[in-house]
Motif scaffolding. Structure first.
Motif, PDB file in Angstrom:
ATOM      1  N   PHE A 127     -43.919  -2.025  35.971  1.00 62.45           N
ATOM      2  CA  PHE A 127     -44.236  -1.830  37.390  1.00 62.45           C
ATOM      3  C   PHE A 127     -45.520  -2.597  37.642  1.00 62.45           C
ATOM      4  O   PHE A 127     -46.564  -2.220  37.125  1.00 62.45           O
ATOM      5  CB  PHE A 127     -44.451  -0.358  37.715  1.00 62.45           C
ATOM      6  CG  PHE A 127     -43.191   0.456  37.673  1.00 62.45           C
ATOM      7  CD1 PHE A 127     -42.210   0.287  38.641  1.00 62.45           C
ATOM      8  CD2 PHE A 127     -42.991   1.392  36.673  1.00 62.45           C
ATOM      9  CE1 PHE A 127     -41.063   1.039  38.612  1.00 62.45           C
ATOM     10  CE2 PHE A 127     -41.840   2.152  36.638  1.00 62.45           C
ATOM     11  CZ  PHE A 127     -40.867   1.965  37.608  1.00 62.45           C
TER      12      PHE A 127
ATOM     13  N   VAL B  29     -43.971  -0.047  31.366  1.00 68.48           N
ATOM     14  CA  VAL B  29     -43.621   1.354  31.159  1.00 68.48           C
ATOM     15  C   VAL B  29     -42.623   1.464  29.999  1.00 68.48           C
ATOM     16  O   VAL B  29     -42.687   2.387  29.196  1.00 68.48           O
ATOM     17  CB  VAL B  29     -43.040   1.957  32.456  1.00 68.48           C
ATOM     18  CG1 VAL B  29     -42.536   3.358  32.220  1.00 68.48           C
ATOM     19  CG2 VAL B  29     -44.116   1.972  33.532  1.00 68.48           C
TER      20      VAL B  29
ATOM     21  N   PRO C 124     -43.090  13.716  26.231  1.00 66.27           N
ATOM     22  CA  PRO C 124     -44.072  14.311  27.144  1.00 66.27           C
ATOM     23  C   PRO C 124     -43.977  13.703  28.530  1.00 66.27           C
ATOM     24  O   PRO C 124     -43.389  12.636  28.711  1.00 66.27           O
ATOM     25  CB  PRO C 124     -45.415  13.979  26.493  1.00 66.27           C
ATOM     26  CG  PRO C 124     -45.147  12.872  25.552  1.00 66.27           C
ATOM     27  CD  PRO C 124     -43.719  12.955  25.159  1.00 66.27           C
ATOM     28  N   SER C 125     -44.552  14.372  29.493  1.00 66.59           N
ATOM     29  CA  SER C 125     -44.519  13.915  30.878  1.00 66.59           C
ATOM     30  C   SER C 125     -45.159  12.524  30.992  1.00 66.59           C
ATOM     31  O   SER C 125     -46.179  12.258  30.379  1.00 66.59           O
ATOM     32  CB  SER C 125     -45.286  14.926  31.726  1.00 66.59           C
ATOM     33  OG  SER C 125     -45.095  14.647  33.063  1.00 66.59           O
ATOM     34  N   GLY C 126     -44.505  11.635  31.736  1.00 62.43           N
ATOM     35  CA  GLY C 126     -45.056  10.295  31.953  1.00 62.43           C
ATOM     36  C   GLY C 126     -44.700   9.283  30.884  1.00 62.43           C
ATOM     37  O   GLY C 126     -45.193   8.163  30.905  1.00 62.43           O
ATOM     38  N   CYS C 127     -43.805   9.657  29.943  1.00 62.90           N
ATOM     39  CA  CYS C 127     -43.505   8.733  28.856  1.00 62.90           C
ATOM     40  C   CYS C 127     -42.414   7.738  29.226  1.00 62.90           C
ATOM     41  O   CYS C 127     -42.085   6.847  28.451  1.00 62.90           O
ATOM     42  CB  CYS C 127     -43.111   9.498  27.597  1.00 62.90           C
ATOM     43  SG  CYS C 127     -41.512  10.310  27.740  1.00 62.90           S
ATOM     44  N   GLY C 128     -41.831   7.867  30.410  1.00 64.82           N
ATOM     45  CA  GLY C 128     -40.850   6.872  30.836  1.00 64.82           C
ATOM     46  C   GLY C 128     -39.413   7.344  30.786  1.00 64.82           C
ATOM     47  O   GLY C 128     -38.495   6.538  30.928  1.00 64.82           O
ATOM     48  N   LYS C 129     -39.194   8.642  30.639  1.00 65.24           N
ATOM     49  CA  LYS C 129     -37.821   9.164  30.568  1.00 65.24           C
ATOM     50  C   LYS C 129     -37.064   8.899  31.861  1.00 65.24           C
ATOM     51  O   LYS C 129     -35.938   8.381  31.844  1.00 65.24           O
ATOM     52  CB  LYS C 129     -37.829  10.684  30.314  1.00 65.24           C
ATOM     53  CG  LYS C 129     -38.625  11.133  29.127  1.00 65.24           C
ATOM     54  CD  LYS C 129     -38.605  12.646  28.978  1.00 65.24           C
ATOM     55  CE  LYS C 129     -39.290  13.393  30.099  1.00 65.24           C
ATOM     56  NZ  LYS C 129     -40.759  13.274  30.102  1.00 65.24           N
ATOM     57  N   SER C 130     -37.690   9.265  32.972  1.00 71.14           N
ATOM     58  CA  SER C 130     -37.015   9.080  34.263  1.00 71.14           C
ATOM     59  C   SER C 130     -36.774   7.602  34.522  1.00 71.14           C
ATOM     60  O   SER C 130     -35.712   7.213  35.007  1.00 71.14           O
ATOM     61  CB  SER C 130     -37.857   9.648  35.404  1.00 71.14           C
ATOM     62  OG  SER C 130     -37.992  11.026  35.253  1.00 71.14           O
ATOM     63  N   THR C 131     -37.760   6.784  34.207  1.00 71.67           N
ATOM     64  CA  THR C 131     -37.611   5.346  34.425  1.00 71.67           C
ATOM     65  C   THR C 131     -36.407   4.822  33.652  1.00 71.67           C
ATOM     66  O   THR C 131     -35.594   4.062  34.181  1.00 71.67           O
ATOM     67  CB  THR C 131     -38.895   4.619  33.985  1.00 71.67           C
ATOM     68  OG1 THR C 131     -39.996   5.194  34.677  1.00 71.67           O
ATOM     69  CG2 THR C 131     -38.820   3.140  34.283  1.00 71.67           C
TER      70      THR C 131
ATOM     71  N   GLU D  40     -33.368   1.387  39.452  1.00 67.33           N
ATOM     72  CA  GLU D  40     -34.453   0.435  39.221  1.00 67.33           C
ATOM     73  C   GLU D  40     -33.848  -0.791  38.553  1.00 67.33           C
ATOM     74  O   GLU D  40     -32.872  -0.673  37.811  1.00 67.33           O
ATOM     75  CB  GLU D  40     -35.511   1.017  38.263  1.00 67.33           C
ATOM     76  CG  GLU D  40     -36.132   2.309  38.692  1.00 67.33           C
ATOM     77  CD  GLU D  40     -37.278   2.130  39.672  1.00 67.33           C
ATOM     78  OE1 GLU D  40     -37.592   0.977  40.024  1.00 67.33           O
ATOM     79  OE2 GLU D  40     -37.824   3.155  40.107  1.00 67.33           O
TER      80      GLU D  40
HETATM   81  N1  LIG Z   1     -42.182   3.198  41.086  1.00 66.80           N
HETATM   82  C1  LIG Z   1     -43.199   3.193  40.205  1.00 66.80           C
HETATM   83  N2  LIG Z   1     -44.269   2.397  40.396  1.00 66.80           N
HETATM   84  C2  LIG Z   1     -45.292   2.381  39.523  1.00 66.80           C
HETATM   85  N3  LIG Z   1     -45.354   3.131  38.415  1.00 66.80           N
HETATM   86  C3  LIG Z   1     -44.329   3.947  38.154  1.00 66.80           C
HETATM   87  C4  LIG Z   1     -43.197   4.037  39.043  1.00 66.80           C
HETATM   88  N4  LIG Z   1     -42.323   4.941  38.532  1.00 66.80           N
HETATM   89  C5  LIG Z   1     -42.897   5.395  37.404  1.00 66.80           C
HETATM   90  N5  LIG Z   1     -44.088   4.810  37.166  1.00 66.80           N
HETATM   91  C6  LIG Z   1     -44.963   5.043  36.000  1.00 66.80           C
HETATM   92  O1  LIG Z   1     -44.182   4.927  34.838  1.00 66.80           O
HETATM   93  C7  LIG Z   1     -44.555   5.902  33.885  1.00 66.80           C
HETATM   94  C8  LIG Z   1     -43.337   6.681  33.441  1.00 66.80           C
HETATM   95  O2  LIG Z   1     -42.888   7.457  34.514  1.00 66.80           O
HETATM   96  P1  LIG Z   1     -41.601   8.372  34.410  1.00 66.80           P
HETATM   97  O3  LIG Z   1     -40.482   7.545  33.938  1.00 66.80           O
HETATM   98  O4  LIG Z   1     -41.434   9.035  35.718  1.00 66.80           O
HETATM   99  O5  LIG Z   1     -42.041   9.422  33.317  1.00 66.80           O
HETATM  100  P2  LIG Z   1     -41.331  10.786  32.884  1.00 66.80           P
HETATM  101  O6  LIG Z   1     -40.064  10.927  33.626  1.00 66.80           O
HETATM  102  O7  LIG Z   1     -41.142  10.668  31.408  1.00 66.80           O
HETATM  103  O8  LIG Z   1     -42.318  11.876  33.187  1.00 66.80           O
HETATM  104  C9  LIG Z   1     -45.623   6.745  34.515  1.00 66.80           C
HETATM  105  O9  LIG Z   1     -46.869   6.316  34.014  1.00 66.80           O
HETATM  106  C10 LIG Z   1     -45.497   6.456  35.982  1.00 66.80           C
HETATM  107  O10 LIG Z   1     -46.739   6.528  36.594  1.00 66.80           O
END
Ligand SMILES: Nc1ncnc2c1ncn2[C@@H]1O[C@H](COP(=O)(O)OP(=O)(O)O)[C@@H](O)[C@H]1O
Ligand SMILES: [Mg+2]
Lengths: 276, 334
Positions: B13, B18, B37-44, B53
């Motif tokens: 991003f 990420v 852990p939270s913020g590790c990129g699972k959702s991404t 995305e």
């Molecule tokens: N659209 C976006 N723009 C910028 N940074 C993003 C975006 N989506 C996620 N991130 C960053 O990518 C990292 C992983 O996010 P995310 O996949 O949501 O983590 P998780 O689901 O594991 O908690 C985080 O540091 C988040 O801030």
């Protein structure tokens, strides 16, 4: 510590609020009263407040002199036409800005709004010439386009603030579910944004209804709306205050009724969505 | 079918990477859990698979076909969002029917499939209500219903239970597992909760900062964690990690022992310590014991009721065959 609200303070605030409210409302009240006076009473000094011979003569004179409904129809055409045209452009624009923003989106919004700070008279000559060349003078279509363009920034901005509140997850769900971009906007976003769209429409109808620079300068008879109707009572032979007031009352009556019934949406619209 | 392959997938991003570089194979019919852990990129990662995305580089293929640049709708994947993402202006029935309507199915078939989904998920009682009139658990069911009517190649779940209360979560966890057994469709499930991962998964993918730390069955991760991160993340309560002389005596830089692999005694043992806190759950008792040898208190599980209280002295001995050994970089020594 919770703020102490004493009884005196409450009464004070209430009085102040009423005073400000009445002050703002006074011109409309005065116009209303004047519209029921004779021309002579209207300019009498000292001014007469409530105790004069009420007469509806002004209203009947106006109706016999000019075709009120012709102007009213034009006002409706212009207000609705420019607003509908505006929605057609503003909804997709606001969608893009709210759900697919770039780092420059905020700048573009501000820039769009900044065009509203330009005095209309500054572009009067070019637009007038354009209208002559295109044969649009005194045409409803020409005015609809102008009103649509001058209010477009406000529509985009308002819709943007409403769209911002819609969770993007829901649009993504629609995308996963196979909705095309058009279906996403028409079947998911728009129905969810109905309240926001409604107040945007309302505000723009009112703005277009009251717009008095372009409507006066680009029309003569065919496309002339109620603003021109009012202005015609402030004529070279002198001002006819009582008739002018009656004309004004007739012009603002429809919008006053609409505004009264939709106060809540209007407040939201006027504050750009800042009030919950 | 639902076989998903990720090859050298990266995602940035702006300037922030990420997902640095990731390869992963998901077999048809598998229940795969991404945990970390939270913020590790699972959702991404899940959104990359969904097509919500765009990948920065690398390829994603579904059933052998390159899907990297396909729009979400054409990937034949269904997603259940954490927020449920139901259409608030539509009834439950219309919500579930929406994907079928978008696919241009005829009314008869839509009705049949919606009724079928409603039956499987017990939605019949509130099929004509709006989402706003439903409880969290009911909304979750509707979201799942909307996913299953499409008969997708795979289901994607992004922390679907995290907005539910604890009791409901356990119930829904079971329901989703049952659904998987019934449909036998590939499911990819994202959670930060290792208990969900352990109880539901065929295969767990442990993520940290966008990198895969380990892939394996729940039991594999539990018995053979590849490094200290996985060792600490999988298992509840956490594994006790210790360095110093304990580690040296096992020829390692760090050793780990799970709370359930330490024997307790009130008279003798390898480590002596004072009970700081004892948590009595009925079926188990967890003790947090401070020894003079370790900086951090050790967590120990005593089966059933163990009659000790804060301030008591206890002795602890690790089960030798259950000790995990790690090198200076935190990697497991075998
Ligand atoms: N659209 C976006 N723009 C910028 N940074 C993003 C975006 N989506 C996620 N991130 C960053 O990518 C990292 C992983 O996010 P995310 O996949 O949501 O983590 P998780 O689901 O594991 O908690 C985080 O540091 C988040 O801030
Ligand atoms: Mg997440």
């Amino acid at each position: 510590m919770a703020r102490q609200v004493t009884k005196q303070r409450k009464i004070g605030m209430t009085v102040l609020a009423w005073a400000v409210g009445l002050l703002i409302f006074f011109p409309i009240l005065w116009t209303f009263l004047t519209s029921f006076k004779t021309e002579l009473t209207a300019i009498s000094i000292p001014p007469q407040f409530m105790f004069f011979d009420w007469t509806t003569e002004n209203y009947s004179t106006i109706n016999s002199q000019a075709n009120y409904f012709h102007f009213m129809a034009n006002s409706i055409y212009l207000a609705l036409g420019s607003t509908l045209l505006g929605l057609l452009f503003a909804i997709p624009a606001a969608w893009a800005m709210a759900f697919s923003p770039t780092p420059r989106t905020k700048d573009i919004l501000l820039w769009m709004l900044s065009t509203k700070m330009l005095p209309a008279v500054g572009v009067y000559i070019p637009i007038y010439l354009l209208f002559i060349n295109l044969g649009l003078l005194d045409s409803r279509f020409g005015l609809i386009v102008v009103l649509f363009l001058i209010n477009l920034p406000i529509m985009v901005w308002m819709l943007y603030t409403y769209f911002k509140e819609i969770p993007v997850d829901i649009l993504e769900a629609a995308r996963m579910d196979g909705a095309s971009l058009r279906q996403e906007i028409t079947q998911v976003l728009t129905p969810m944004a109905v309240p926001g769209i409604a107040s945007t429409v309302l505000l723009n109808v009112i703005l277009a209804w009251n717009e008095a620079f372009w409507t006066l300068n680009l029309t003569t008879t065919d496309a002339a709306p109620l603003t021109a109707f009012i202005a015609s009572y402030s004529s070279p032979q002198g001002n006819f205050y009582a008739k002018l007031s009656a004309a004004s009352m007739l012009a603002i009556a429809p919008i006053l009724v609409v505004g009264w019934f939709s106060q809540k949406q209007l407040v939201r619209g006027l504050t750009f969505g800042a009030v919950k | 079918m639902g076989k998903i392959q990720l090859q050298s997938v990266t995602k940035a991003f702006g300037g922030v990477k990420v997902i640095p570089d990731l390869d992963l194979d998901i077999e048809n019919g598998e229940f795969v859990v991404f945990v970390g852990p939270s913020g590790c990129g699972k959702s991404t990662l899940l959104r990359l698979i969904a097509g919500l995305e765009d990948t920065t580089s690398g390829t994603i293929s579904i059933d052998g076909k390159d899907a990297t640049h396909l729009p979400p709708a054409q990937r034949r994947l269904a997603m259940v969002f954490q927020s449920y993402a139901l259409y608030p202006h539509m009834s439950v029935r219309k919500n579930i029917a929406f994907p079928l309507k978008m696919a241009g199915r005829n009314k008869q078939e839509i009705d049949k499939r919606v009724d079928n989904a409603a039956k499987i998920l017990n939605l019949a009682d509130y099929i004509d209500r709006r989402p706003g009139q439903l409880s969290g658990g009911q909304r979750q069911r509707v979201a799942i219903g909307r996913a299953i009517v499409r008969e997708p190649a795979a289901f994607l779940f992004d922390e679907p239970l995290s907005n539910l209360d604890a009791a409901l979560r356990v119930g829904m966890r079971l329901e989703i597992s049952e659904l998987h057994q019934r449909l036998k469709t590939t499911m990819i499930y994202v959670t930060h909760d290792q208990v969900e991962a352990m109880t539901m998964a065929d295969k767990i993918v442990v993520l940290r900062a966008g990198n895969i730390e380990q892939v394996g069955s729940p039991l594999e991760l539990y018995t053979k964690p590849r490094n200290t991160f996985v060792a600490g993340f999988i298992g509840s309560p956490k594994m006790n990690l210790m360095g110093g002389s304990d580690a040296k005596s096992h020829n390692a830089d760090m050793i780990g022992v799970r709370p359930e692999h330490i024997d307790l005694s009130q008279s003798e043992g390898q480590w002596k310590g004072e009970v700081k806190v004892s948590e009595h759950l009925g079926s188990d008792t967890f003790l947090h014991v401070q020894t003079s040898d370790h900086s951090e208190p050790l967590t120990v599980r005593a089966g059933g009721e163990f009659p000790v209280h804060a301030g008591d002295t206890v002795y602890m001995t690790p089960q030798q065959d259950k000790i995990h050994r790690f090198d200076g970089k935190g990697l497991a020594l075998r």
